[in-house]
Design an enzyme around this catalytic site. Structure first.
Site, PDB file in Angstrom:
ATOM      1  CE  LYS A 128       5.859 -73.446  19.358  1.00 28.10           C
ATOM      2  NZ  LYS A 128       5.819 -73.097  17.958  1.00 28.10           N
ATOM      3  CE1 TYR A 138       7.006 -77.853  15.291  1.00 30.62           C
ATOM      4  CE2 TYR A 138       9.304 -77.715  16.599  1.00 30.62           C
ATOM      5  CZ  TYR A 138       8.024 -77.471  16.532  1.00 30.62           C
ATOM      6  OH  TYR A 138       7.330 -76.709  17.260  1.00 30.62           O
ATOM      7  CG  ASN A 175       4.291 -69.765  17.963  1.00 27.75           C
ATOM      8  OD1 ASN A 175       4.958 -70.812  18.424  1.00 27.75           O
ATOM      9  ND2 ASN A 175       3.642 -69.857  16.808  1.00 27.75           N
ATOM     10  CG  HIS A 207       3.631 -77.979  19.110  1.00 24.74           C
ATOM     11  ND1 HIS A 207       3.569 -78.126  17.920  1.00 24.74           N
ATOM     12  CD2 HIS A 207       3.029 -79.185  19.603  1.00 24.74           C
ATOM     13  CE1 HIS A 207       2.939 -79.090  17.414  1.00 24.74           C
ATOM     14  NE2 HIS A 207       2.794 -79.872  18.441  1.00 24.74           N
ATOM     15  CD  GLU A 218       2.278 -83.224  17.201  1.00 27.92           C
ATOM     16  OE1 GLU A 218       1.978 -82.739  18.304  1.00 27.92           O
ATOM     17  OE2 GLU A 218       2.756 -82.886  16.214  1.00 27.92           O
TER      18      GLU A 218
HETATM   19  P1  DAT Z   1       1.442 -74.005  14.493  1.00 28.26           P
HETATM   20  O1  DAT Z   1       2.690 -74.200  15.347  1.00 28.26           O
HETATM   21  O2  DAT Z   1       0.389 -72.913  14.628  1.00 28.26           O
HETATM   22  O3  DAT Z   1       0.791 -75.671  14.035  1.00 28.26           O
HETATM   23  P2  DAT Z   1       3.004 -74.707  12.028  1.00 28.26           P
HETATM   24  O4  DAT Z   1       2.874 -76.099  12.415  1.00 28.26           O
HETATM   25  O5  DAT Z   1       2.458 -74.538  10.576  1.00 28.26           O
HETATM   26  O6  DAT Z   1       2.150 -73.691  12.657  1.00 28.26           O
HETATM   27  O7  DAT Z   1       4.670 -74.254  12.085  1.00 28.26           O
HETATM   28  C1  DAT Z   1       5.219 -74.761  13.491  1.00 28.26           C
HETATM   29  C2  DAT Z   1       6.254 -73.575  13.880  1.00 28.26           C
HETATM   30  O8  DAT Z   1       7.098 -72.966  12.955  1.00 28.26           O
HETATM   31  C3  DAT Z   1       5.213 -72.326  14.154  1.00 28.26           C
HETATM   32  O9  DAT Z   1       4.654 -72.295  15.660  1.00 28.26           O
HETATM   33  C4  DAT Z   1       6.129 -71.457  13.957  1.00 28.26           C
HETATM   34  C5  DAT Z   1       6.908 -71.388  12.704  1.00 28.26           C
HETATM   35  N1  DAT Z   1       6.418 -71.203  11.539  1.00 28.26           N
HETATM   36  C6  DAT Z   1       5.558 -71.570  10.661  1.00 28.26           C
HETATM   37  N2  DAT Z   1       5.269 -71.071   9.838  1.00 28.26           N
HETATM   38  C7  DAT Z   1       6.444 -70.177   9.703  1.00 28.26           C
HETATM   39  C8  DAT Z   1       6.631 -68.938   8.609  1.00 28.26           C
HETATM   40  N3  DAT Z   1       6.100 -68.878   7.498  1.00 28.26           N
HETATM   41  N4  DAT Z   1       7.957 -68.265   9.132  1.00 28.26           N
HETATM   42  C9  DAT Z   1       8.401 -68.378  10.267  1.00 28.26           C
HETATM   43  N5  DAT Z   1       8.087 -69.264  11.052  1.00 28.26           N
HETATM   44  C10 DAT Z   1       7.040 -70.123  10.717  1.00 28.26           C
HETATM   45 MG    MG Z   2       1.965 -77.195  13.641  1.00 30.71          MG
END
Ligand code: DAT
Ligand code: MG
Length: 140
Positions: free
Chosen positions: A11, A51, A118, A121, A132
């Protein structure tokens, strides 16, 4: 078991902080093969597709804004159980509690932003990986 593919993104925070090499090293040192790689500045339309599952969530707009804030690196990694394996290397979504030893646990922390930043991805299932990969690598 047959070899699997996953989509990994580094990212904008990872690219800005000069962690491209570090992330690639961790993937390679684990033993997975990187079979496609590109750097791009993704536009909103592409990230809306990527997303789509998060559309409507409170962090969706901040997520798109963050992901378009700078260049990203997209890659395909291959190997047996690579989807699960890379999620394990990446660590938990929230970097504050991601285990030390993981990419997120070692290299990221809470920045006080509306969206969690973070570093990486990784696809979460074979269906997501196929979807994806088609978004970032047409024809693969
Ligand atoms: P991951 O990337 O671990 O698969 P995800 O698909 O649930 O997590 O979410 C996509 C991204 O969105 C994630 O890397 C960081 C952000 N994100 C997820 N949950 C969040 C939250 N509750 N508050 C803020 N950002 C969040
Ligand atoms: Mg995810």
């Amino acid at each position: 078991m047959s070899s699997e593919k996953t989509l990994i993104l580094i990212k904008p925070d990872g690219v800005r902080r000069g962690l491209v090499g570090e992330v690639i090293s961790r993937v390679e040192e684990k033993g997975y093969s990187i079979t496609a790689l590109r750097m791009l500045h993704a536009d909103r339309a592409l990230l809306e597709k990527h997303y789509a599952e998060h559309n409507g969530k409170p962090f969706y707009e901040p997520l798109l804004e963050f992901m378009t804030s700078g260049p990203i690196v997209a890659m395909i990694a291959e190997g047996n159980r690579v989807i699960e394996g890379f999620r394990s290397l990446a660590g938990a979504t929230d970097p504050t509690v991601a285990a030390p030893g993981t990419i997120r646990g070692d290299l990221a922390r809470d920045q006080g932003t509306k969206v969690v930043q973070n570093i990486v991805h990784g696809s979460d299932s074979p269906e997501s990986a196929a979807r994806e990969i088609a978004i970032f690598f047409e024809g693969k």
